[in-house]
Enzyme design. Structure first.
Site, mmCIF file in Angstrom:
data_model
loop_
_atom_site.group_PDB
_atom_site.id
_atom_site.type_symbol
_atom_site.label_atom_id
_atom_site.label_comp_id
_atom_site.label_asym_id
_atom_site.label_seq_id
_atom_site.Cartn_x
_atom_site.Cartn_y
_atom_site.Cartn_z
ATOM 1 N N ARG A 103 72.711 108.853 80.905
ATOM 2 C CA ARG A 103 74.152 108.572 80.873
ATOM 3 C C ARG A 103 74.632 107.730 79.690
ATOM 4 O O ARG A 103 75.832 107.488 79.564
ATOM 5 C CB ARG A 103 74.630 107.881 82.164
ATOM 6 C CG ARG A 103 74.617 108.782 83.385
ATOM 7 C CD ARG A 103 74.995 107.991 84.619
ATOM 8 N NE ARG A 103 75.069 108.838 85.795
ATOM 9 C CZ ARG A 103 76.198 109.224 86.372
ATOM 10 N NH1 ARG A 103 77.350 108.842 85.865
ATOM 11 N NH2 ARG A 103 76.190 109.989 87.441
ATOM 12 N N ASP A 104 73.753 107.267 78.831
ATOM 13 C CA ASP A 104 74.236 106.470 77.706
ATOM 14 C C ASP A 104 73.380 106.720 76.460
ATOM 15 O O ASP A 104 72.939 105.788 75.793
ATOM 16 C CB ASP A 104 74.237 104.984 78.063
ATOM 17 C CG ASP A 104 75.211 104.176 77.211
ATOM 18 O OD1 ASP A 104 76.131 104.787 76.613
ATOM 19 O OD2 ASP A 104 75.062 102.943 77.128
ATOM 20 N N VAL A 105 73.164 108.002 76.157
ATOM 21 C CA VAL A 105 72.416 108.374 74.958
ATOM 22 C C VAL A 105 73.317 108.162 73.750
ATOM 23 O O VAL A 105 74.382 108.771 73.636
ATOM 24 C CB VAL A 105 71.956 109.851 75.028
ATOM 25 C CG1 VAL A 105 71.247 110.251 73.736
ATOM 26 C CG2 VAL A 105 71.056 110.077 76.231
ATOM 27 N N THR A 140 79.278 105.581 77.243
ATOM 28 C CA THR A 140 80.090 105.233 76.092
ATOM 29 C C THR A 140 80.956 106.436 75.753
ATOM 30 O O THR A 140 80.440 107.518 75.503
ATOM 31 C CB THR A 140 79.182 104.872 74.902
ATOM 32 O OG1 THR A 140 78.278 103.825 75.304
ATOM 33 C CG2 THR A 140 80.007 104.392 73.717
#
Length: 254
Positions: A103-105, A140
């Site tokens: 969920r936040d690559v 993000t």
């Protein structure tokens, strides 16, 4: 944290998660799942436990250079980008097989070793893929797939991480994001409905094969993207052959 001469990363829930019993339990459950995941591109988990009613996760400390810092200097060469993308796709594939979504690559969550190998950090908002539409927005926004921000009512699964990886590859090649806006609402709308620019329009030396891969990763509908990280990694490994086919004007299906 430090023990002897070794450094470790310690992950704790956010305060609001500690105040919510269901979120606190989810942190412990997901930490236990992450602890079973093993891959060279992912930090190793050494311990999952609780202290003073606060759950914690002790992980390998990843030393090296942030990919974000490297991009700020100069865009990477295509060969460097492909190597980073293969490492990350392979690591994400292992994570997804455990039914986890990062969920936040993004570049700040990627560490490059002194040999240039990419490793993915920060499981702070990883979550179990449920197969249902998600009501919680996490991540993000500059890298988030439309379904992850709620702009598209679809389940959030591993394909959302692959979308973020597409944004990351685009940024590595061009030094800029595919979508930019001062207003968050405009940014979310662009990710949901505006076609991503062709990476070759910003950098002419990008191969046709890699441009096709990036375009597929940035598809709005998750059904139009790569369906798993293994398929992406395979195309990246076979990129020279893919470009040969394209140079010979043969039809290529990704």
């Amino acid at each position: 944290a430090k023990r002897g001469d070794e450094d470790y990363a310690v992950k704790l829930p956010r305060i609001e998660d500690l105040e919510d019993e269901s979120r606190r339990i989810n942190f412990i459950r997901e930490a236990a799942i992450v602890a079973q995941v093993r891959h060279p591109a992912l930090p190793r988990v050494y311990e999952v436990g609780e202290a003073d009613d606060c759950p914690y996760l002790v992980m390998e400390f990843m030393g090296g250079t942030s990919l974000a810092a490297e991009i700020e200097k100069n865009p990477l060469s295509e060969s460097e980008v492909v190597r980073v993308a293969i490492d990350l796709a392979s690591g994400l594939g292992t994570l997804h097989l455990a039914n986890l979504v990062h969920r936040d690559v993004k570049p700040r969550n990627v560490i490059l070793s002194d040999k240039g190998r990419a490793r993915l950090i920060d499981y702070g908002i990883s979550s179990v893929a449920t197969g249902t539409a998600d009501s919680v927005v996490a991540g993000t926004f500059q890298y988030s797939a439309p379904e992850q921000t709620g702009m598209l009512e679809r389940p959030v699964d591993g394909r959302a991480d692959l979308y973020a990886l597409g944004v990351l590859i685009f940024e590595c090649l061009t030094g800029q994001l595919p979508f930019q806006a001062k207003d968050v609402g405009d940014l979310l709308r662009m990710h949901a409905v505006v076609a991503a620019p062709d990476v070759r329009g910003l950098r002419g030396d990008v191969s046709d094969g890699l441009a096709m891969i990036v375009a597929r990763l940035l598809a709005k509908d998750p059904d139009d993207r790569y369906q798993n990280a293994a398929g992406l990694a395979s195309d990246l490994v076979q990129l020279p052959f893919l470009n040969e086919l394209l140079d010979s004007n043969k039809t290529v299906y990704l």
